[in-house]
Structure formats: C-alpha cells, structure tokens
Design a protein around this motif. Structure first.
Motif, mmCIF file in Angstrom:
data_model
loop_
_atom_site.group_PDB
_atom_site.id
_atom_site.type_symbol
_atom_site.label_atom_id
_atom_site.label_comp_id
_atom_site.label_asym_id
_atom_site.label_seq_id
_atom_site.Cartn_x
_atom_site.Cartn_y
_atom_site.Cartn_z
ATOM 1 N N ASP A 101 -23.272 -4.672 1.424
ATOM 2 C CA ASP A 101 -23.504 -4.876 0.269
ATOM 3 C C ASP A 101 -24.998 -4.790 -0.038
ATOM 4 O OD1 ASP A 101 -22.177 -5.796 -2.090
ATOM 5 O OD2 ASP A 101 -23.028 -7.579 -2.384
ATOM 6 N N ASN B 178 -26.198 -0.864 0.314
ATOM 7 C CA ASN B 178 -25.918 -0.270 -0.582
ATOM 8 C C ASN B 178 -26.787 -0.326 -1.850
ATOM 9 O OD1 ASN B 178 -23.775 1.541 -2.100
ATOM 10 N ND2 ASN B 178 -22.759 -0.306 -2.780
ATOM 11 N N PHE C 57 -8.465 -5.780 5.775
ATOM 12 C CA PHE C 57 -9.016 -4.860 4.724
ATOM 13 C C PHE C 57 -10.219 -4.184 5.227
ATOM 14 C CE2 PHE C 57 -11.170 -9.174 4.239
ATOM 15 C CZ PHE C 57 -12.662 -8.967 4.602
ATOM 16 N N LEU D 35 -10.867 9.571 -7.443
ATOM 17 C CA LEU D 35 -11.016 7.942 -7.404
ATOM 18 C C LEU D 35 -12.051 7.461 -8.405
ATOM 19 C CD1 LEU D 35 -10.536 5.381 -6.391
ATOM 20 C CD2 LEU D 35 -12.106 5.683 -4.407
ATOM 21 N N ILE E 28 -19.386 -7.081 5.667
ATOM 22 C CA ILE E 28 -19.137 -6.928 4.271
ATOM 23 C C ILE E 28 -20.712 -7.357 3.440
ATOM 24 C CG2 ILE E 28 -18.040 -7.985 2.230
ATOM 25 C CD1 ILE E 28 -15.625 -7.446 3.558
ATOM 26 N N ASN F 47 -8.461 9.100 -3.939
ATOM 27 C CA ASN F 47 -9.615 9.664 -3.289
ATOM 28 C C ASN F 47 -9.370 11.068 -2.354
ATOM 29 O OD1 ASN F 47 -12.159 9.210 -2.227
ATOM 30 N ND2 ASN F 47 -11.511 8.176 -0.415
ATOM 31 N N TYR G 98 -14.721 -6.433 -2.753
ATOM 32 C CA TYR G 98 -15.530 -5.678 -1.711
ATOM 33 C C TYR G 98 -15.258 -4.277 -1.711
ATOM 34 C CZ TYR G 98 -16.224 -10.497 -0.195
ATOM 35 O OH TYR G 98 -16.618 -11.723 -0.148
ATOM 36 N N LEU G 99 -14.301 -3.508 -2.442
ATOM 37 C CA LEU G 99 -13.828 -2.265 -2.392
ATOM 38 C C LEU G 99 -14.909 -1.689 -3.031
ATOM 39 C CD1 LEU G 99 -9.978 -2.648 -3.130
ATOM 40 C CD2 LEU G 99 -11.114 -2.119 -1.043
ATOM 41 N N ASN G 100 -14.789 -0.221 -2.725
ATOM 42 C CA ASN G 100 -16.042 0.573 -3.553
ATOM 43 C C ASN G 100 -15.280 1.999 -3.999
ATOM 44 O OD1 ASN G 100 -18.197 1.731 -4.088
ATOM 45 N ND2 ASN G 100 -19.020 2.233 -1.841
ATOM 46 N N ILE H 229 -4.486 -0.286 -3.832
ATOM 47 C CA ILE H 229 -5.205 0.188 -2.633
ATOM 48 C C ILE H 229 -4.487 1.512 -2.188
ATOM 49 C CG2 ILE H 229 -5.375 -0.117 -0.299
ATOM 50 C CD1 ILE H 229 -6.654 -3.096 -0.709
ATOM 51 N N PHE I 203 -10.267 -9.388 -1.094
ATOM 52 C CA PHE I 203 -11.043 -8.299 -1.041
ATOM 53 C C PHE I 203 -11.255 -7.385 -2.141
ATOM 54 C CE2 PHE I 203 -6.645 -7.333 0.853
ATOM 55 C CZ PHE I 203 -6.323 -6.184 -0.158
ATOM 56 N N TYR J 250 -9.881 -0.479 4.525
ATOM 57 C CA TYR J 250 -9.684 -0.389 3.078
ATOM 58 C C TYR J 250 -10.934 -0.267 2.451
ATOM 59 C CZ TYR J 250 -4.792 -1.617 3.547
ATOM 60 O OH TYR J 250 -3.620 -1.626 4.065
ATOM 61 N N LEU J 251 -12.081 -0.474 3.236
ATOM 62 C CA LEU J 251 -13.174 -0.255 2.646
ATOM 63 C C LEU J 251 -13.843 1.264 2.468
ATOM 64 C CD1 LEU J 251 -15.139 -3.363 4.633
ATOM 65 C CD2 LEU J 251 -14.143 -3.349 2.066
ATOM 66 N N ASN J 252 -14.943 1.208 2.054
ATOM 67 C CA ASN J 252 -15.370 2.766 1.627
ATOM 68 C C ASN J 252 -16.787 2.818 1.843
ATOM 69 O OD1 ASN J 252 -15.503 5.443 0.922
ATOM 70 N ND2 ASN J 252 -14.910 5.063 -1.326
ATOM 71 N N GLU K 38 0.889 -1.248 0.139
ATOM 72 C CA GLU K 38 0.029 -0.014 -0.028
ATOM 73 C C GLU K 38 0.938 1.287 -0.048
ATOM 74 O OE1 GLU K 38 -0.124 -2.828 2.060
ATOM 75 O OE2 GLU K 38 -1.849 -2.702 3.108
#
Lengths: 333, 333
Positions: free
Chosen positions: B254, B257, B275, A262, B250, A257, A278-280, A250, A275, B278-280, A221
DNA sequence: TTGTAAGCGTTATCAA
DNA sequence: TTGATAACGCTTACAA
C-alpha cells in the motif's frame, strides 16, 4: 477431578446442597453457601458439563453447520456467532457440511446425537422438508441464507434483490448502459434474487434486459473465468460487469487482465470479502453484513435454547462499497 | 427419542445385550443381534453420545483453540483437522482464544469442562507451564506453532528459519543485495526464527547484516504500513523486502504504491494465504503448509485420545512460491 | 433450609 | 451367551 460428592463430603453437606449453590441461588443458608463455595475453591472443583447435560437434558451447546470451514465468507459468521454464544455461557460446535446433501445430513446427525440445544444451519443441498421436520422433532433451527415458505421465522437472509439493484443502479448512473451479469448458478435462489435486482435497475433506467449479457456458473474463480471468457468470445458489447460474488469477480478480472481490459471495465462484486479492498484496482462490492448475520444467528439460537435474548431481524440489508473498480473506467471506452 | 431401554424392551432382551451389539462385536448370539438391530432401525434409535461419554469417561470430542476463528490462516487448519477428526467418528469443537492470555485460559477451561479427549492449541499468550501442566493433569495436548523445551513431542511447528532463509536467498540470487526485513514482533519466537534464516542467507552471500534494514511490528496490514513508512522515511537504500507475513506485505505494498515504488520493489511475503495469488502484481510468498498442519494435528490428537493413527512429523517444511512480485523488479532500479 | 433418593442413558462387572 | 445391577456426575422431587 473433584466431583460434587467430594465437595459435599468435605463441606459436610449433601450433594443436593452443593448442587443448589452451583445453580445460582436457591434457598441455601449463608453459612452453608459460604462453606460450599470455599471447599469448591480448595478442591478446584468444576462441574462436569456432561453430567449436567444428561441430568437436565440441556447441553448448553449450539451446533453450526457451514458449507466451508475455511474461506472468507463463513469465517466472520462463525466468529461473531461464537462470540455471542460463548458470552452466554454456551458452547459453539461447528462442523462442515461441504455443501453436499449427504455430508450435510451426516453433519446434522452428528450434532443431534451430542445433543445440541439448537442448530444454526447453512445448508443449500438439504431438502426443505428435512429441515422443517428436524425442527418439529425438537431440534430448534436457525436457517441462514435460505428462506423456506412458512418457516420464515427461523430464517435469516440477505435482501439479495436489493443487493443486485444497488450494484446495477450505480453502474447505470455512471453512464454504463451495457452491464453484463456474471452470476452464480441460477439453481441457487440467491442468484435469481440478485438477477431480479439487476433487472429492476435496468427497468428503472429504461434499458432493455439482454439475455445475452447474462451468464451463470460456479460461485468461484473458475466460474468467473469461464463466464468472462464466454462474454469476450461472443464479442458482446459491454463496459461494466456485475459479478455474483467476489470470487467470480476475481476470475473475471484475471481474464480481463489478459485481454488488457481490466482498467477499462467497470466492475462490482458481491459479499465484500476482506481481500476485495486489497486488489488492484480495488474491487467495489456489495457488502454482505456477515458479522451481523452471525450475531443474529447466535442470539436467535440462544433464544430457542431457552436463553433470553433480544428480538432479531430476519432480513439483512446490503450496501454498496465503492472502490476503484467502479470509478476508473469510462462508459465509452 | 428412543433410548436403549426402549430397544431392550421391544426386542425382548436386556439393556446389556443391546449395549453389546451397539459396541461392535461381543459375544452375542446371531439371533439376538439381528433382533436388536432390527428394533433399533424400527425405533430409529440413536445412542446418546452424552450418556456414553459419562459412562465411559471419553467424549469422542477433540477441542481446538485458535487465535482467530476467521482469517485466511486458521480456516484451512481447522478445515483439514476437522476432516480427519470427523472421519474417525470424533467431533471437533473449536473456540476462539483471540490471542489473549485470559481469553485463552477461559477458552481452555470451557473445553475441559465438557470434557474433551484431547486439545489442539494455538495459543501464543498462555505461559508454557500452564500448558505443560494441563497435559500432565490428564488433558492430552497438541500444541501448534509453538515449541516448548522438553515438550517437543506434543508440538507441531514450521521450520521458520528455513522459511526466512529460502525467501532471502532467492532475492539475493536475483541480485538484490539490500534486502529489508519487515517482521512481526520479535517477542514472537516465529519472528526471531525467520530473522535467523534471513541472516543465514546474508551470511552465505557474504553480505553484512544491517540492523537498520530490519523492523518489527504487528503481524497485520497496519504493522506493514508503519514499517514500510519508516523504511522510506529513513531513506534507506533497498531494492527488496522480505515480509514477516502476507498481511504485512499487503500493508507495505500500500505504502510502496503511494510512492510509485510498488512495481520496482522485489517482495516476498510469508504464509501464502489464498489471496496472495490474486494481488496485482501477484505476491510471492513462503508457503505455510496449513492443511498439512491441521491434518497432523488431527491425527496426533486422535492418537492421544486413544484412537490409533499413523505417526506424525513435528516439524513442517516451508517452500517458496515465486510470483510476479519477485521477478518484476530489477536490483538496480 | 436441608437431605434422601430416583432418574438422566449409557457401560461394565459379575453371576448365572 | 445373557441379565441384574452398580456405576458415571449431576439435578430435582419429595420429605423432613
């Protein structure tokens, strides 16, 4: 713990006979066999793998050295390798090499003293000669993610060039003609191969390679953050980024961002770790068939350890996983 | 491979003497010692761990059974355990129990045949009696994430109730009086304990417990999806969700969202896997000290294997990691 | 088909 | 301080 001696005595036969029924079929009379099996059950006898190993000079153990015992990349490799190895009645022993030459050497020594029947290695720092010599000295080796000249039969690796090509090509197809590449260190062969793929795609689209859009740094990262920051500081014009792996992606996203870029930047990572989805926005990535690699490695190691198995391929093929990060942005934003 | 015999012969001493210098100090003359060490070097002699194990009945090996060789939870546990174990000159052998009773039993049997000097177990399915009996039969056991009555000295686990309490309390403090709880299956003791903490927090704030805001399902994304969907379908009024672990979180995100409710819902997960940050928006979570657990387990296993080590704590303390998911939402959205 | 005995590479006991 | 020698639990010629 009951020993072979106890079984022999109670069953009224010799140790040799017990040993024979233990090792599958040999010429043992049905009567003796039954009697022995019976007493084994009674005593709850389990042969000592240790003693067997000492006597046969085969430990039914496969060693594995990884660069990181945790982390999303090696987990699946270990998991799938362990499955095939254990299904064959072998044991997998894993230790951490930490990606450092001395630790790697120490880890290997640790395993060969046990000993192991074969070794699966993911070592980046250890010199080629040592690896090849180890193999010659009688410890069969499967080498992951690294190719050594004249040692290819023992190596399993990804077609990194193809991975770089697929990612870049797709972005170009989408109309992005200014694609930056935030790579892992170019001292690492994988990075260079991915770069080749990147260049090949550019060539195909007749777009000149621009050195000032390419960076290399750590495969994590922080590396991603630094490179992305540089990219922005230099005021380079770009609308898409190809990242050397998902961790770099990431870090880069983080920076993007902060700058409100982003959503407007097209991005593809590498490895497709769990993952990524699962990121957004969800991260597009070059899928690295880790399970497959683990499986193949397991089979290959078993074969070397004298356990018959199917043939294996040495070069694995990546494929592109398309997600939001690839589609959301417009080339001309 | 050179054996002790070779060394003895070349050095002009007996095997016994070589063995003595090998095992640290005993009464060996300086001259003999030097001579032996010298020849060991020349021959590149490494003692066979196998033969030593057979002779001493100690393998200097610690076994470990996990429910998932990959995944963000066990990776760090293995990694830190391996470090302390290897630093002590021991070897860690890991195998996968898959969280299924028969696989767990098989995995353990596999290890005890080697044998191992101690066993670190994360097994949920295996009956308590078997575990305790195994220990009594001479295989020292460290049990993770599970507490057995009268066996507490061998167990290391998180204060789950406290974890549930911390998470819920914080959300209540922020003004959320309708906090849903999407838990792992209540057949799992951890889930029940976390529920207790959840209830305790409600009690403290004088908020009545509402059964219809509590669900239980698998400890993974799909479980989270299902539970969140139910919650929405039932038109329950809620502004915050406490999740049994980060994977559940997570899955729930979903669904939220899809309904445009991700930003407006306060959420806390559990475990704080890598992670989460790292989520948003980044996911708040109850930090599970996995490294600590691995370390403690390693020390404890070593102690049981006769290697002196420091005392260990059996109950680990969680703490709340506050991130965007906790702060963004307003109680009355 | 079965048993005897040597050997795998160490440690450990007992004399010397 | 040293060296024979018997273990450790098993396999494997070789003989019977």
């Amino acid at each position: 713990m009951a020993t072979i001696k106890d079984v022999a005595k109670l069953a009224g036969v010799s140790k040799a006979t017990v040993s024979r029924v233990l090792n599958g079929n040999e010429r043992v009379s049905q009567i003796a066999r039954d009697k022995v099996k019976q007493t084994m059950k009674e005593l709850g006898y389990k042969p000592s793998a240790l003693a067997q190993a000492l006597a046969t000079n085969r430990s039914r153990t496969i060693g594995m050295v990884v660069s990181d015992l945790s982390g999303p990349f090696f987990g699946p490799i270990m998991k799938s390798a362990e499955k095939v190895i254990r299904d064959a009645g072998f044991q997998l022993v894993v230790t951490n090499g930490h990606g450092q030459e001395d630790r790697e050497r120490e880890a290997i020594e640790f395993m060969t003293n046990r000993p192991v029947d074969a070794l699966i290695l993911t070592v980046f720092a250890l010199p080629e000669e040592e690896i090849v010599e180890l193999h010659r000295n009688g410890t069969p080796i499967v080498l992951l993610n690294r190719r050594i000249q004249g040692f290819e039969d023992n190596c399993i690796y990804l077609d990194n060039k193809q991975g770089g090509y697929l990612a870049t090509k797709r972005m170009l197809e989408l109309g992005h003609d200014r694609v930056a590449f935030l790579a892992g260190h170019f001292t690492h062969p994988d990075s260079l191969e991915r770069l080749e793929g990147y260049q090949q795609a550019l060539d195909e689209f007749g777009i000149p390679f621009r050195q000032d859009l390419v960076f290399d740094d750590d495969y994590n990262e922080d590396g991603g953050r630094r490179m992305c920051q540089k990219l922005l500081n230099l005021k380079r014009d770009f609308s898409a980024i190809f990242c050397g792996n998902d961790l770099i992606a990431i870090g880069a996203r983080d920076v993007l961002n902060q700058h409100g870029k982003l959503q407007s930047t097209c991005m593809v990572g590498f490895d497709d770790v769990t993952f990524a989805q699962y990121l957004n926005p969800s991260l597009s990535s070059v899928f690295f068939p880790v399970e497959q690699m683990g499986e193949r490695a397991g089979h290959m190691a078993l074969a070397m350890a004298g356990h018959k198995t199917a043939a294996v391929t040495h070069v694995l093929q990546p494929r592109l996983i398309e997600r939001e990060s690839l589609m959301a942005a417009q080339p001309n934003d």
